[in-house]
Design a protein around this motif. Sequence first.
Motif, short mmCIF file in Angstrom:
data_model
loop_
_atom_site.label_atom_id
_atom_site.label_comp_id
_atom_site.label_asym_id
_atom_site.label_seq_id
_atom_site.Cartn_x
_atom_site.Cartn_y
_atom_site.Cartn_z
N GLY A 243 62.35 85.12 44.07
CA GLY A 243 61.64 85.69 42.92
C GLY A 243 62.24 87.01 42.46
N ILE B 82 49.63 70.43 55.55
CA ILE B 82 48.42 71.05 55.03
C ILE B 82 48.29 70.92 53.51
N ASP B 83 49.37 71.22 52.79
CA ASP B 83 49.25 71.22 51.34
C ASP B 83 49.17 69.82 50.72
N GLN C 101 47.72 70.74 47.44
CA GLN C 101 48.56 70.82 46.25
C GLN C 101 49.20 69.49 45.83
N THR D 55 59.88 80.18 39.30
CA THR D 55 58.89 80.79 40.20
C THR D 55 58.86 80.04 41.52
N PRO D 56 59.04 80.77 42.63
CA PRO D 56 58.96 80.13 43.94
C PRO D 56 57.52 79.83 44.31
N VAL D 57 57.27 78.63 44.77
CA VAL D 57 55.93 78.24 45.20
C VAL D 57 56.01 77.88 46.68
N ARG D 58 55.23 78.59 47.48
CA ARG D 58 55.26 78.42 48.93
C ARG D 58 54.25 77.35 49.34
N ALA D 59 54.68 76.40 50.12
CA ALA D 59 53.76 75.36 50.57
C ALA D 59 54.01 75.09 52.04
N LEU D 60 53.12 74.36 52.67
CA LEU D 60 53.29 73.98 54.07
C LEU D 60 52.81 72.55 54.25
N GLY D 61 53.70 71.71 54.79
CA GLY D 61 53.30 70.35 55.10
C GLY D 61 52.77 70.28 56.51
N ALA E 262 60.47 83.10 49.12
CA ALA E 262 59.82 83.41 47.85
C ALA E 262 60.18 84.82 47.39
N GLN E 263 60.28 85.75 48.32
CA GLN E 263 60.67 87.10 47.93
C GLN E 263 62.14 87.13 47.51
N MET F 156 59.31 75.88 38.04
CA MET F 156 58.91 76.21 39.42
C MET F 156 59.77 75.51 40.46
#
Lengths: 461, 461
Positions: free
Chosen positions: A291, A310-311, A315, A302-308, A287-288, A269
């Motif tokens: 992937g 918040i995550d 996560q 696998t691309p995993v989208r996150a946002l700091g 991610a698009q 990932m």
Amino acid sequence: MSEKPGKLGISFSFGAAGGEGGTSKLESSIGELGPSIAEAVEWVKKNASRDESGFGWYNLPDKDPSDVLKAAEWLRGYDSIIHVGIGGSALGNLMLHQALLPFYFNERPAGGAPRFYLADNPDPEKARAIWQRVKGSRAALVGVSKSGATAETMSQFLWFRSKMAAESGGSVDGDALVITDPKGGVFRSFANDTKCRSLEIPPSVGGRYSVLTPCGLVTASALGADIKALLKGAADMRDFLASAAGVEANPALFLAATHLFHERGGRPMTVLMPYANRLETFAEWFAQLWGESVGKEGLGTTPVRALGAIDQHSQVQLYTAGPDDKLYTLINVRNRAEEIELSTVSDSSLESLSYLSGRKLGVMLGFEAQSTAAALVKAGRPVVWIELDKIDAHTVGALVFFYEYVTAITGRLLGINPFDQPGVEQGKRYTYGLMGRDGFGKDAGEAGQYFERIKKLGVTA
Amino acid sequence: MSEKPGKLGISFSFGAAGGEGGTSKLESSIGELGPSIAEAVEWVKKNASRDESGFGWYNLPDKDPSDVLKAAEWLRGYDSIIHVGIGGSALGNLMLHQALLPFYFNERPAGGAPRFYLADNPDPEKARAIWQRVKGSRAALVGVSKSGATAETMSQFLWFRSKMAAESGGSVDGDALVITDPKGGVFRSFANDTKCRSLEIPPSVGGRYSVLTPCGLVTASALGADIKALLKGAADMRDFLASAAGVEANPALFLAATHLFHERGGRPMTVLMPYANRLETFAEWFAQLWGESVGKEGLGTTPVRALGAIDQHSQVQLYTAGPDDKLYTLINVRNRAEEIELSTVSDSSLESLSYLSGRKLGVMLGFEAQSTAAALVKAGRPVVWIELDKIDAHTVGALVFFYEYVTAITGRLLGINPFDQPGVEQGKRYTYGLMGRDGFGKDAGEAGQYFERIKKLGVTA
């Protein structure tokens, strides 16, 4: 903890490759990859210079945007824009709008620009909710599909067109703009037939690499984004990468090699985690791109989208204490367009919060990014750190080109074709079959058989 | 391809466990897990009956919501609500609002309900954009933090409070509601001190299991969601799961065992892909619940959030043709609240689209879900299929309880504690240190050292 930014205002750091000896292992892997990397660079350069199929994105920064600016000016005469498109015909728009336009809630565009509604998913609840907001206003209908065959897009385009026509009592094709292939496909025939406005997606550019074509540029420009600066940023990044001597001076090659190193090393990932709301959909766009480009022949991370930040509250527990199976890229922003200084905490009940007195919210967000990076390194996880001097059109254009280049090179290093998507055809054929389209009866039967397998073991609640 | 829904209107299918012999392997693995599953069920039951720390979510459906309804009524007297919270104090709200309220664009709540703004990320651009929209209106400030110590939440709460006070020229604590622990913490002291309104998060309920406490319920109720039906759905699911005899009749135990089987079988990711925009943030809510609960001691699969049909044009290439390293759960909806029937395609240039004539958009979306599921099965990937009769408060409440139960059982089967989150403490300490908070100087130094490692190898563009 900071250094001067260069001309592009972006710095890249790769010093934490996972565990104690990780970085030297990464460096020696990059050494071994040297010839393959040189080959991949030449492969992109040679094919792009001939504008070969798939490689057109490389040349987009040079295109004259006059036609885009003209269409954008026309769009600004409307109250609302319905943009119909999905995948590569939608994500770039979302990304540019969020990154470059100064509003968040989709309800009050700046400076009297039209309201914008993206009809991406063919969910009737969403489509009807859009129409509820648009009806009765002067609306433009923008349809985007390179092939003109995308069922989700064509169905919604036809529905909005019929609703608009019913409201106006006549043809509304004068209010339509289609963005599609210059020669082939249904949308092109439609444009020829109806004489509606149209713009071109160059044949050599695939959907997920199309954000710098009219596909991504027109609505962003109509709503106020500076697309000339965006294209200039992409061009400047291209020049920078073309002139950077050696992998260690070239962050795109370094990042491609880093991806390969971790994929082969058992990390399936790749997490992209910007620390800025304006870049939330940049991670989605990536991610698009990632992937669909690298996920083939049993390969691809696998691309995993996150946002700091918040995550961190979602996560990061898993990131630091779960399996060591991810590469993390954090994007921080040095100078934010807004800052908030907290006042002195005076209530006695809030005494334990006095450390917040006089602190700045944006500075805290940057500290959180550094803290998460440090915690990941402490846990032995590999971290790439990207720092932007600021978020503006030039920087975003540079980042777009950077990630397109990284993706193409990584695909070549993996030995796959980063510009096709054969794996999505099966599902499309099944849908055509289930919809009763002529010639797809066999597919409907096959879809039914596979679907029945899932249903064999079931519980109804 | 459909069967009658039961009392809860949800069906679960598990027949495709990856490849030809996958399902019988899964079934024999479930057989072996029998005693561990029975132990996990007892563990939840016993501890929930004593309301032990972490297990409180199990009892939430029984709580009398009168206090929530009263607070919601009070909130409806305002023009705007600023809800400050992050992680478990935000995602449940987003999820309930999107699933249960009939609007999409955050700009026009139904029936004159207040506008709602979620201040989750401490990004100064977002916080200021919220204030721009709220100022000048009658605004309520809702602060949610169980501990009252969350830096992102407390900083923004204090900032909005100071802006509101500056505007009104006096105290605005009468316009504040804090939702926090009944006894301890800064927010509780603040409520005691200022006599502002407050509601309780039961001590036995953790943040990510708190959506059915006032934390998730109050704003949803204020904006029009039927929280009694939501709680009833959760209670009905609990009763159903408690009475289902054996793993194969109990979809929650079946899904927990399925997760374990695939994690141990080398599939480190679990994809949740609803085919309905209204469930988009349900996948986000699940990702927090799952990641933070099971991601520890080197174990736990990574939750991947997807949305159908959009991600067919983004991730399905990777899903069908990339590595076989994921379990896929697709959620379909049988009866959608809206449907759109397409008219006859009459333009001759659009002849190839005639298969769309008279078709229904929502039906097509369901076919797309089936097609993706079938394509995944054909590619040998494991698929779980969940079908909802419809999306309403009762069904969403049932799904919430279902996934909380699945998560708790899976954690127990993994041998970890699904109710703690020790891995997030390190980053928090580093942030406190970098912010200069007393007593965290050593942490600041350590954060700096780890961060410097990343910076050792860098390129500036």
